[in-house]
Design a protein around this motif. Structure first.
Motif, PDB file in Angstrom:
ATOM      1  N   ASN A 128       0.827  -1.206   0.000  1.00 11.50           N
ATOM      2  CA  ASN A 128       0.000   0.000   0.000  1.00 11.50           C
ATOM      3  C   ASN A 128       0.865   1.262   0.000  1.00 11.50           C
ATOM      4  OD1 ASN A 128       0.376   1.145   2.816  1.00 11.50           O
ATOM      5  ND2 ASN A 128      -0.359  -0.892   3.356  1.00 11.50           N
ATOM      6  N   GLN A 129       0.199   2.403  -0.197  1.00 14.21           N
ATOM      7  CA  GLN A 129       0.903   3.667  -0.375  1.00 14.21           C
ATOM      8  C   GLN A 129       1.309   4.337   0.937  1.00 14.21           C
ATOM      9  OE1 GLN A 129       1.268   5.183  -3.784  1.00 14.21           O
ATOM     10  NE2 GLN A 129       0.888   3.018  -4.180  1.00 14.21           N
ATOM     11  N   ILE A 130       0.873   3.782   2.065  1.00 12.97           N
ATOM     12  CA  ILE A 130       1.073   4.450   3.345  1.00 12.97           C
ATOM     13  C   ILE A 130       2.118   3.781   4.222  1.00 12.97           C
ATOM     14  CG2 ILE A 130      -0.056   5.208   5.480  1.00 12.97           C
ATOM     15  CD1 ILE A 130      -0.891   6.770   3.026  1.00 12.97           C
ATOM     16  N   SER A 131       2.042   2.458   4.346  1.00 13.14           N
ATOM     17  CA  SER A 131       2.873   1.792   5.358  1.00 13.14           C
ATOM     18  C   SER A 131       3.686   0.616   4.835  1.00 13.14           C
ATOM     19  CB  SER A 131       1.975   1.305   6.511  1.00 13.14           C
ATOM     20  OG  SER A 131       1.013   0.370   6.033  1.00 13.14           O
ATOM     21  N   SER A 132       3.658   0.355   3.542  1.00 15.87           N
ATOM     22  CA  SER A 132       4.412  -0.787   3.027  1.00 15.87           C
ATOM     23  C   SER A 132       5.896  -0.444   2.938  1.00 15.87           C
ATOM     24  CB  SER A 132       3.889  -1.211   1.657  1.00 15.87           C
ATOM     25  OG  SER A 132       4.154  -0.222   0.688  1.00 15.87           O
ATOM     26  N   ASP A 133       6.712  -1.455   2.737  1.00 11.84           N
ATOM     27  CA  ASP A 133       8.155  -1.251   2.609  1.00 11.84           C
ATOM     28  C   ASP A 133       8.497  -0.690   1.237  1.00 11.84           C
ATOM     29  OD1 ASP A 133       8.622  -2.265   5.140  1.00 11.84           O
ATOM     30  OD2 ASP A 133       8.957  -4.316   4.421  1.00 11.84           O
ATOM     31  N   CYS A 134       9.530   0.124   1.187  1.00  9.31           N
ATOM     32  CA  CYS A 134      10.146   0.508  -0.067  1.00  9.31           C
ATOM     33  C   CYS A 134      11.299  -0.451  -0.325  1.00  9.31           C
ATOM     34  CB  CYS A 134      10.678   1.936   0.000  1.00  9.31           C
ATOM     35  SG  CYS A 134       9.426   3.180   0.376  1.00  9.31           S
ATOM     36  N   SER A 135      11.389  -0.970  -1.528  1.00  6.62           N
ATOM     37  CA  SER A 135      12.401  -1.981  -1.802  1.00  6.62           C
ATOM     38  C   SER A 135      12.747  -2.012  -3.281  1.00  6.62           C
ATOM     39  CB  SER A 135      11.907  -3.367  -1.368  1.00  6.62           C
ATOM     40  OG  SER A 135      12.786  -4.390  -1.790  1.00  6.62           O
ATOM     41  N   GLU A 136      14.024  -2.287  -3.569  1.00 10.30           N
ATOM     42  CA  GLU A 136      14.437  -2.474  -4.952  1.00 10.30           C
ATOM     43  C   GLU A 136      13.828  -3.735  -5.554  1.00 10.30           C
ATOM     44  OE1 GLU A 136      17.528  -4.729  -2.568  1.00 10.30           O
ATOM     45  OE2 GLU A 136      16.241  -2.965  -2.336  1.00 10.30           O
ATOM     46  N   VAL A 137      13.332  -4.647  -4.709  1.00 11.62           N
ATOM     47  CA  VAL A 137      12.724  -5.890  -5.193  1.00 11.62           C
ATOM     48  C   VAL A 137      11.494  -5.590  -6.052  1.00 11.62           C
ATOM     49  CG1 VAL A 137      11.585  -8.026  -4.498  1.00 11.62           C
ATOM     50  CG2 VAL A 137      13.620  -7.243  -3.267  1.00 11.62           C
ATOM     51  N   ALA A 138      10.704  -4.606  -5.626  1.00  9.39           N
ATOM     52  CA  ALA A 138       9.517  -4.239  -6.412  1.00  9.39           C
ATOM     53  C   ALA A 138       9.912  -3.695  -7.778  1.00  9.39           C
ATOM     54  CB  ALA A 138       8.696  -3.198  -5.645  1.00  9.39           C
ATOM     55  N   ILE A 139      10.999  -2.967  -7.845  1.00  7.83           N
ATOM     56  CA  ILE A 139      11.490  -2.431  -9.115  1.00  7.83           C
ATOM     57  C   ILE A 139      11.945  -3.565 -10.019  1.00  7.83           C
ATOM     58  CG2 ILE A 139      13.293  -1.005 -10.159  1.00  7.83           C
ATOM     59  CD1 ILE A 139      13.197   0.709  -7.590  1.00  7.83           C
ATOM     60  N   VAL A 140      12.655  -4.516  -9.453  1.00  9.45           N
ATOM     61  CA  VAL A 140      13.129  -5.670 -10.227  1.00  9.45           C
ATOM     62  C   VAL A 140      11.946  -6.425 -10.823  1.00  9.45           C
ATOM     63  CG1 VAL A 140      14.283  -7.915 -10.088  1.00  9.45           C
ATOM     64  CG2 VAL A 140      15.284  -5.905  -8.951  1.00  9.45           C
ATOM     65  N   GLU A 141      10.929  -6.657 -10.006  1.00  2.00           N
ATOM     66  CA  GLU A 141       9.758  -7.402 -10.487  1.00  2.00           C
ATOM     67  C   GLU A 141       9.072  -6.660 -11.623  1.00  2.00           C
ATOM     68  OE1 GLU A 141       5.509  -9.260  -8.859  1.00  2.00           O
ATOM     69  OE2 GLU A 141       7.029  -8.575  -7.433  1.00  2.00           O
ATOM     70  N   ALA A 142       8.930  -5.342 -11.497  1.00  2.00           N
ATOM     71  CA  ALA A 142       8.288  -4.561 -12.560  1.00  2.00           C
ATOM     72  C   ALA A 142       9.084  -4.639 -13.855  1.00  2.00           C
ATOM     73  CB  ALA A 142       8.135  -3.109 -12.110  1.00  2.00           C
ATOM     74  N   LEU A 143      10.392  -4.477 -13.770  1.00  2.00           N
ATOM     75  CA  LEU A 143      11.229  -4.537 -14.973  1.00  2.00           C
ATOM     76  C   LEU A 143      11.159  -5.903 -15.632  1.00  2.00           C
ATOM     77  CD1 LEU A 143      14.348  -2.574 -13.677  1.00  2.00           C
ATOM     78  CD2 LEU A 143      12.792  -1.833 -15.489  1.00  2.00           C
ATOM     79  N   ARG A 144      11.138  -6.947 -14.836  1.00  2.00           N
ATOM     80  CA  ARG A 144      11.090  -8.294 -15.395  1.00  2.00           C
ATOM     81  C   ARG A 144       9.728  -8.621 -15.991  1.00  2.00           C
ATOM     82  NH1 ARG A 144      15.122 -12.061 -14.332  1.00  2.00           N
ATOM     83  NH2 ARG A 144      16.983 -11.124 -13.419  1.00  2.00           N
ATOM     84  N   ARG A 145       8.723  -7.848 -15.659  1.00  2.00           N
ATOM     85  CA  ARG A 145       7.416  -7.993 -16.300  1.00  2.00           C
ATOM     86  C   ARG A 145       7.320  -7.165 -17.578  1.00  2.00           C
ATOM     87  NH1 ARG A 145       3.072 -10.192 -13.506  1.00  2.00           N
ATOM     88  NH2 ARG A 145       3.521 -10.848 -11.364  1.00  2.00           N
ATOM     89  N   GLY A 146       8.344  -6.388 -17.865  1.00  4.63           N
ATOM     90  CA  GLY A 146       8.360  -5.601 -19.095  1.00  4.63           C
ATOM     91  C   GLY A 146       8.097  -4.123 -18.913  1.00  4.63           C
ATOM     92  N   VAL A 147       7.904  -3.654 -17.670  1.00  5.93           N
ATOM     93  CA  VAL A 147       7.659  -2.236 -17.428  1.00  5.93           C
ATOM     94  C   VAL A 147       8.866  -1.433 -17.902  1.00  5.93           C
ATOM     95  CG1 VAL A 147       7.277  -0.486 -15.640  1.00  5.93           C
ATOM     96  CG2 VAL A 147       6.086  -2.686 -15.509  1.00  5.93           C
ATOM     97  N   ARG A 148       8.612  -0.328 -18.599  1.00  4.88           N
ATOM     98  CA  ARG A 148       9.690   0.487 -19.186  1.00  4.88           C
ATOM     99  C   ARG A 148       9.844   1.850 -18.515  1.00  4.88           C
ATOM    100  NH1 ARG A 148      13.321  -2.268 -21.016  1.00  4.88           N
ATOM    101  NH2 ARG A 148      12.428  -3.437 -19.292  1.00  4.88           N
TER     102      ARG A 148
END
Length: 572
Positions: A128-148
């Protein structure tokens, strides 16, 4: 063929031998029509089937033989198919509803403004936008799904001597900028060779901006696009920017330094959060605009020129009302940002102006601030008005995200999909496309849902009903312009892991270029909410005619190993 596909095909083969009666009657009839009296389909007959039923009219005999051998991997000596082997082909991943194997086939030499671009919002958040962790893992997952397009919000860390990525005004735990940059470098071009754009929200002092410039240059090296003209006349093409990293943000303004008593005491700066109305288009807020103490302000000019030189795509504040910022400048191009609500308001009275603006410039749409659960909005509103960067919370779930994933299955999944010509070109008297206009039906899509299978392999037997097999039904719909919206539902097939529906539906389409076919499978549960059993979303513009095996995905968008539907598509 991959090992996974081979094992799936074997499962189909074994199951077919046990339950031959499960093959739909129409499939049996097709096999009889294209086979000999002895119950076998030779290569020539198989080639005819591919041309006449599957619409592969340009397929050569040699290519048909390659197809046959690819799914009969363990029996390459075979030159004919029996009914079971024919059915195995129909349910294999080779028989995809989209071009297979996936590959880029659109013209990639046009400017960025001519493409829909797979865009993320707050790409570093894990929940969520309020209390979740910030992590490079989320960025990796997005890139591997094709996000540009990856978004990073940059803030001073607690000691003010380094840079963190976090969501301002929330209690999300931060992640160091350097971790995010390294993750982007290592994963940017795993799913696609086409450029990755970093949209930055900058809440930094000039000293930290200079530090960011040093980090970004060091991490990305020659892959970073820099030293571009301050005012681009036209954006570059995805082809020309292959395997490059592009920074997009607003150029840093003058740094207004305040020596207030509060700052002198603890070195901190108190910033009031702007209202959503005031923040419209301010992807990078004016950091010192709302200082509580504005005494003793003086200026230092351009303390971080290295940072300014990193910006390859300029984002600009929208000034002077909607008509002014939608005015197309023939001398330079830029990017603007607005939230989903402002877009919805703007298209009511200025829809064609937005379409015209987006023929040359870039527009980024982002979720409204109240979506604290990381939900998303209807992306079609942006797409039908030519907005290239419809930014989504990729860490979310749900139907809007499935539409996003569906559109970007087109063009080989490379993250760039060419906009339809009617959004790019002007007509007579310099008119542009109006999404509100009434158009005639261009073509009709007929969809026949034969059957589904694989749940008994991918789900626990107790996932649905504990005491009996599941009761599956299918929801099928078109998402697109309002004239094309249709939705249907099949009957419920009770107590069957291998449901056969044999139901057909028609979808008249005025703009098939913008249409997405949505399919969901649910398990009927009378006293409770129906259970989810799989979904997919497919771009109609790339659908192949004929009988096709459609893989289904889970709620987040990950593909099941075995679950699929057997469906026939026809365009009339």
């Amino acid at each position: 063929m991959s090992k996974q596909t081979y094992s799936v095909c074997c499962c189909f083969k074994r199951r077919f031998k046990l339950k031959e009666a499960e093959v739909p009657s129409e499939i049996k009839d097709l096999f009889r029509n294209y086979s000999s009296k002895n119950g076998s389909m030779n290569l020539e007959q198989f080639h005819n089937f591919l041309k006449e039923v599957q619409g592969e009219d340009k397929l050569t005999r040699e290519e048909a033989e390659t197809v046959m051998k690819s799914f009969l991997n363990e029996h390459k000596h075979l030159k004919s198919l029996n009914l079971g082997e024919f059915f195995m082909y129909l349910t294999s991943q080779i028989n995809s509803p989209l071009p297979y194997p996936p590959q880029v086939h659109q013209d990639m030499n046009a400017p960025f403004s001519h493409y829909f671009i797979y865009t993320g919002h707050n790409s570093y958040l894990t929940g969520n936008q309020i209390s979740s962790d910030c992590s490079e893992v989320a960025i990796v997952e997005a890139l591997r799904r094709g996000v540009r397009v990856i978004e990073l919000d940059m803030w001073p860390n607690s000691t003010k001597d380094n840079v963190d990525i976090r969501h301002g005004g929330a209690v999300t735990s931060p992640v160091e900028l350097i971790k995010c940059l390294r993750a982007i470098k290592d994963n940017a071009f795993v799913a696609s060779e086409y450029p990755v754009i970093l949209t930055l929200e900058d809440h930094l002092t000039p000293d930290l901006q200079a530090k960011v410039a040093e980090m970004v240059s060091k991490v990305f090296g020659d892959t970073l696009v820099s030293s571009t003209p301050e005012h681009l006349v036209e954006f570059p093409s995805p082809e020309s920017m292959k395997r490059r990293i592009i920074i997009s943000t607003k150029p840093p303004k003058e740094y207004r330094e305040t020596k207030s008593s509060k700052e002198e005491e603890d070195g901190t700066i108190q910033v009031n959060q702007p209202s959503e109305e005031a923040a419209w288009g301010k992807e990078i807020p004016d950091f010192f605009e709302n200082l509580e103490d504005k005494e003793n302000i003086h200026y230092r000019q351009n303390l971080a020129p290295e940072y300014k030189h990193l910006i390859a795509i300029r984002a600009e504040k929208m000034k002077g009302g909607i008509k002014r910022w939608l005015k197309v400048d023939t001398k330079h191009v830029h990017r603007v940002s607005l939230n989903e609500e402002k877009l919805e308001q703007a298209v009511i009275t200025h829809g064609t102006d937005i379409v015209r603006f987006n023929q040359r410039n870039l527009m980024r749409i982002y979720p409204k601030g109240s979506r604290i659960d990381s939900s998303n909005y209807n992306p079609l509103i942006g797409w039908m008005h030519g907005a290239q960067m419809v930014a989504f919370n990729m860490q979310g779930v749900g139907r809007p995200l499935w539409l996003m994933q569906g559109l970007f299955r087109a063009n080989g999944g490379c993250g760039y999909v060419k906009k339809p010509d009617f959004l790019l070109k002007c007509g007579p008297n310099n008119q542009v496309f109006d999404p509100k206009m009434n158009l005639p039906v261009k073509k009709t899509l007929k969809v026949k849902i034969f059957m589904g299978e694989g749940w008994n392999l991918d789900f626990r037997r107790t996932h649905f009903d504990f005491y009996s097999p599941p009761d599956f039904y299918v929801k099928i719909a078109i998402a697109g312009v309002s004239a094309d919206l249709r939705r249907y539902k099949t009957k419920v097939i009770e107590d069957n892991w291998l449901p056969v529906w044999n139901e057909e539906f028609e979808f008249p389409l005025t703009l098939p270029e913008l249409a997405l076919l949505r399919i969901e499978v649910h398990e009927f549960d009378m006293p409770d909410k129906d259970d989810f059993a799989g979904q997919t979303c497919l771009p109609v513009s790339e659908l192949k005619s004929g009988i096709r095996a459609i893989p289904l995905y889970d709620y987040k968008g990950d593909k099941y190993k075995s679950v699929k539907l057997l469906v026939r598509f026809q365009f009339i």
